[in-house]
Write a protein that holds these residues in place. Sequence first.
Motif, PDB file in Angstrom:
ATOM      1  N   ILE A 110     -11.577  23.428   5.130  1.00 17.08           N
ATOM      2  CA  ILE A 110     -12.180  22.004   5.413  1.00 17.08           C
ATOM      3  C   ILE A 110     -12.902  21.502   4.259  1.00 17.08           C
ATOM      4  O   ILE A 110     -12.934  20.442   3.605  1.00 17.08           O
ATOM      5  CB  ILE A 110     -12.676  22.024   6.631  1.00 17.08           C
ATOM      6  CG1 ILE A 110     -11.796  22.305   7.830  1.00 17.08           C
ATOM      7  CG2 ILE A 110     -13.044  20.288   7.135  1.00 17.08           C
ATOM      8  CD1 ILE A 110     -12.526  22.566   9.347  1.00 17.08           C
ATOM      9  N   ALA A 111     -13.918  22.344   3.549  1.00 22.51           N
ATOM     10  CA  ALA A 111     -14.803  21.947   2.636  1.00 22.51           C
ATOM     11  C   ALA A 111     -14.215  21.692   1.339  1.00 22.51           C
ATOM     12  O   ALA A 111     -14.418  20.568   0.668  1.00 22.51           O
ATOM     13  CB  ALA A 111     -15.959  23.135   2.333  1.00 22.51           C
ATOM     14  N   LEU A 112     -13.076  22.543   1.124  1.00 23.52           N
ATOM     15  CA  LEU A 112     -12.576  22.322  -0.475  1.00 23.52           C
ATOM     16  C   LEU A 112     -11.777  20.942  -0.113  1.00 23.52           C
ATOM     17  O   LEU A 112     -11.798  20.081  -1.216  1.00 23.52           O
ATOM     18  CB  LEU A 112     -11.472  23.334  -0.666  1.00 23.52           C
ATOM     19  CG  LEU A 112     -12.175  24.854  -0.903  1.00 23.52           C
ATOM     20  CD1 LEU A 112     -11.142  25.805  -1.121  1.00 23.52           C
ATOM     21  CD2 LEU A 112     -12.878  24.536  -2.328  1.00 23.52           C
ATOM     22  N   TRP A 113     -11.004  20.465   1.039  1.00 24.95           N
ATOM     23  CA  TRP A 113     -10.593  19.379   1.243  1.00 24.95           C
ATOM     24  C   TRP A 113     -11.380  18.159   1.029  1.00 24.95           C
ATOM     25  O   TRP A 113     -11.159  17.161   0.271  1.00 24.95           O
ATOM     26  CB  TRP A 113      -9.534  19.164   2.498  1.00 24.95           C
ATOM     27  CG  TRP A 113      -9.098  17.921   2.949  1.00 24.95           C
ATOM     28  CD1 TRP A 113      -7.884  17.441   2.342  1.00 24.95           C
ATOM     29  CD2 TRP A 113      -9.403  17.066   3.745  1.00 24.95           C
ATOM     30  NE1 TRP A 113      -7.651  16.269   2.993  1.00 24.95           N
ATOM     31  CE2 TRP A 113      -8.521  16.003   3.742  1.00 24.95           C
ATOM     32  CE3 TRP A 113     -10.434  17.067   4.817  1.00 24.95           C
ATOM     33  CZ2 TRP A 113      -8.794  14.709   4.451  1.00 24.95           C
ATOM     34  CZ3 TRP A 113     -10.693  15.947   5.528  1.00 24.95           C
ATOM     35  CH2 TRP A 113      -9.899  14.810   5.627  1.00 24.95           C
ATOM     36  N   CYS A 114     -12.624  18.417   1.533  1.00 18.13           N
ATOM     37  CA  CYS A 114     -13.551  17.233   1.513  1.00 18.13           C
ATOM     38  C   CYS A 114     -14.185  17.140   0.104  1.00 18.13           C
ATOM     39  O   CYS A 114     -14.215  15.995  -0.330  1.00 18.13           O
ATOM     40  CB  CYS A 114     -14.861  17.457   2.432  1.00 18.13           C
ATOM     41  SG  CYS A 114     -14.609  17.574   4.257  1.00 18.13           S
ATOM     42  N   LEU A 115     -14.424  18.329  -0.452  1.00 17.14           N
ATOM     43  CA  LEU A 115     -14.875  18.018  -1.877  1.00 17.14           C
ATOM     44  C   LEU A 115     -13.642  17.612  -2.902  1.00 17.14           C
ATOM     45  O   LEU A 115     -14.097  16.922  -4.054  1.00 17.14           O
ATOM     46  CB  LEU A 115     -15.345  19.399  -2.540  1.00 17.14           C
ATOM     47  CG  LEU A 115     -16.698  19.987  -1.749  1.00 17.14           C
ATOM     48  CD1 LEU A 115     -16.664  21.424  -1.930  1.00 17.14           C
ATOM     49  CD2 LEU A 115     -17.788  19.108  -2.116  1.00 17.14           C
ATOM     50  N   ALA A 116     -12.524  17.456  -2.276  1.00 15.94           N
ATOM     51  CA  ALA A 116     -11.650  17.023  -3.184  1.00 15.94           C
ATOM     52  C   ALA A 116     -11.371  15.385  -2.872  1.00 15.94           C
ATOM     53  O   ALA A 116     -10.479  14.644  -3.358  1.00 15.94           O
ATOM     54  CB  ALA A 116     -10.144  17.644  -3.047  1.00 15.94           C
ATOM     55  N   GLY A 117     -12.200  15.084  -2.020  1.00 14.76           N
ATOM     56  CA  GLY A 117     -12.206  13.457  -1.727  1.00 14.76           C
ATOM     57  C   GLY A 117     -11.408  13.216  -0.406  1.00 14.76           C
ATOM     58  O   GLY A 117     -11.106  12.094  -0.294  1.00 14.76           O
ATOM     59  N   GLY A 118     -11.027  14.078   0.523  1.00 14.60           N
ATOM     60  CA  GLY A 118     -10.502  13.942   1.535  1.00 14.60           C
ATOM     61  C   GLY A 118      -9.047  13.156   1.464  1.00 14.60           C
ATOM     62  O   GLY A 118      -8.877  12.396   2.191  1.00 14.60           O
ATOM     63  N   PRO A 119      -8.189  13.730   0.595  1.00 14.08           N
ATOM     64  CA  PRO A 119      -7.020  13.074   0.213  1.00 14.08           C
ATOM     65  C   PRO A 119      -6.090  12.826   1.582  1.00 14.08           C
ATOM     66  O   PRO A 119      -6.099  13.595   2.366  1.00 14.08           O
ATOM     67  CB  PRO A 119      -6.173  13.457  -0.831  1.00 14.08           C
ATOM     68  CG  PRO A 119      -6.863  14.942  -0.754  1.00 14.08           C
ATOM     69  CD  PRO A 119      -8.207  14.948  -0.324  1.00 14.08           C
ATOM     70  N   SER A 120      -5.190  11.905   1.674  1.00 18.21           N
ATOM     71  CA  SER A 120      -4.240  11.622   2.623  1.00 18.21           C
ATOM     72  C   SER A 120      -3.149  12.945   2.151  1.00 18.21           C
ATOM     73  O   SER A 120      -2.845  13.337   1.478  1.00 18.21           O
ATOM     74  CB  SER A 120      -3.429  10.378   2.339  1.00 18.21           C
ATOM     75  OG  SER A 120      -2.640   9.998   1.322  1.00 18.21           O
ATOM     76  N   LEU A 121      -2.385  12.993   3.545  1.00 17.67           N
ATOM     77  CA  LEU A 121      -1.402  13.837   3.250  1.00 17.67           C
ATOM     78  C   LEU A 121      -0.269  13.617   2.225  1.00 17.67           C
ATOM     79  O   LEU A 121       0.082  14.400   1.388  1.00 17.67           O
ATOM     80  CB  LEU A 121      -0.557  13.846   4.733  1.00 17.67           C
ATOM     81  CG  LEU A 121       0.434  15.207   4.650  1.00 17.67           C
ATOM     82  CD1 LEU A 121      -0.121  16.500   4.523  1.00 17.67           C
ATOM     83  CD2 LEU A 121       1.294  15.114   6.017  1.00 17.67           C
ATOM     84  N   SER A 122       0.114  12.342   2.147  1.00 16.61           N
ATOM     85  CA  SER A 122       0.984  11.821   1.190  1.00 16.61           C
ATOM     86  C   SER A 122       0.442  12.327  -0.239  1.00 16.61           C
ATOM     87  O   SER A 122       1.201  12.484  -1.138  1.00 16.61           O
ATOM     88  CB  SER A 122       1.454  10.430   1.356  1.00 16.61           C
ATOM     89  OG  SER A 122       0.305   9.589   1.248  1.00 16.61           O
TER      90      SER A 122
END
Length: 138
Positions: A110-122
């Motif tokens: 979850i942290a890595l996704w957040c640190l990447a800016g929380g991009p959308s699935l698309s």
Amino acid sequence: MNIVMPLLIGAAVVILSSLIPDRHRRPFSAILLAGAGAAYLSGGGLGIGEFLFTAVLTVVAYRGLTSWTFIGIGWLLHTVWDVVHHLRGEPIVPFAHDSSFGCAICDPVIALWCLAGGPSLSTMIRRPLRLPRKSLDG
């Protein structure tokens, strides 16, 4: 403890969160982080430390209302707290001995996704998840 299931849970949280409309995604993620900060309060076993950690993560989650970086940092802090609990034998779910270990595997996803800016699935489908680069130009 199987590490595949915590990784799948982390991926599921990321995928489901990425489906939330952009303008609501970061506030939702900050609220989710704040809730995770209080997960050990009911029986964590680190006494006043549980309240101090909850206070710290609440402040980090508040800052996360306007910053994905703070949300990512918060999940990494929660990972450290999970490891401490696992090593002390004070799991997040009292009847599941390795639950804190599993949480420590799930949270960095979850942290890595957040640190990447929380991009959308698309967006994640169009381009692989990558952390933003800091420019040396200024």
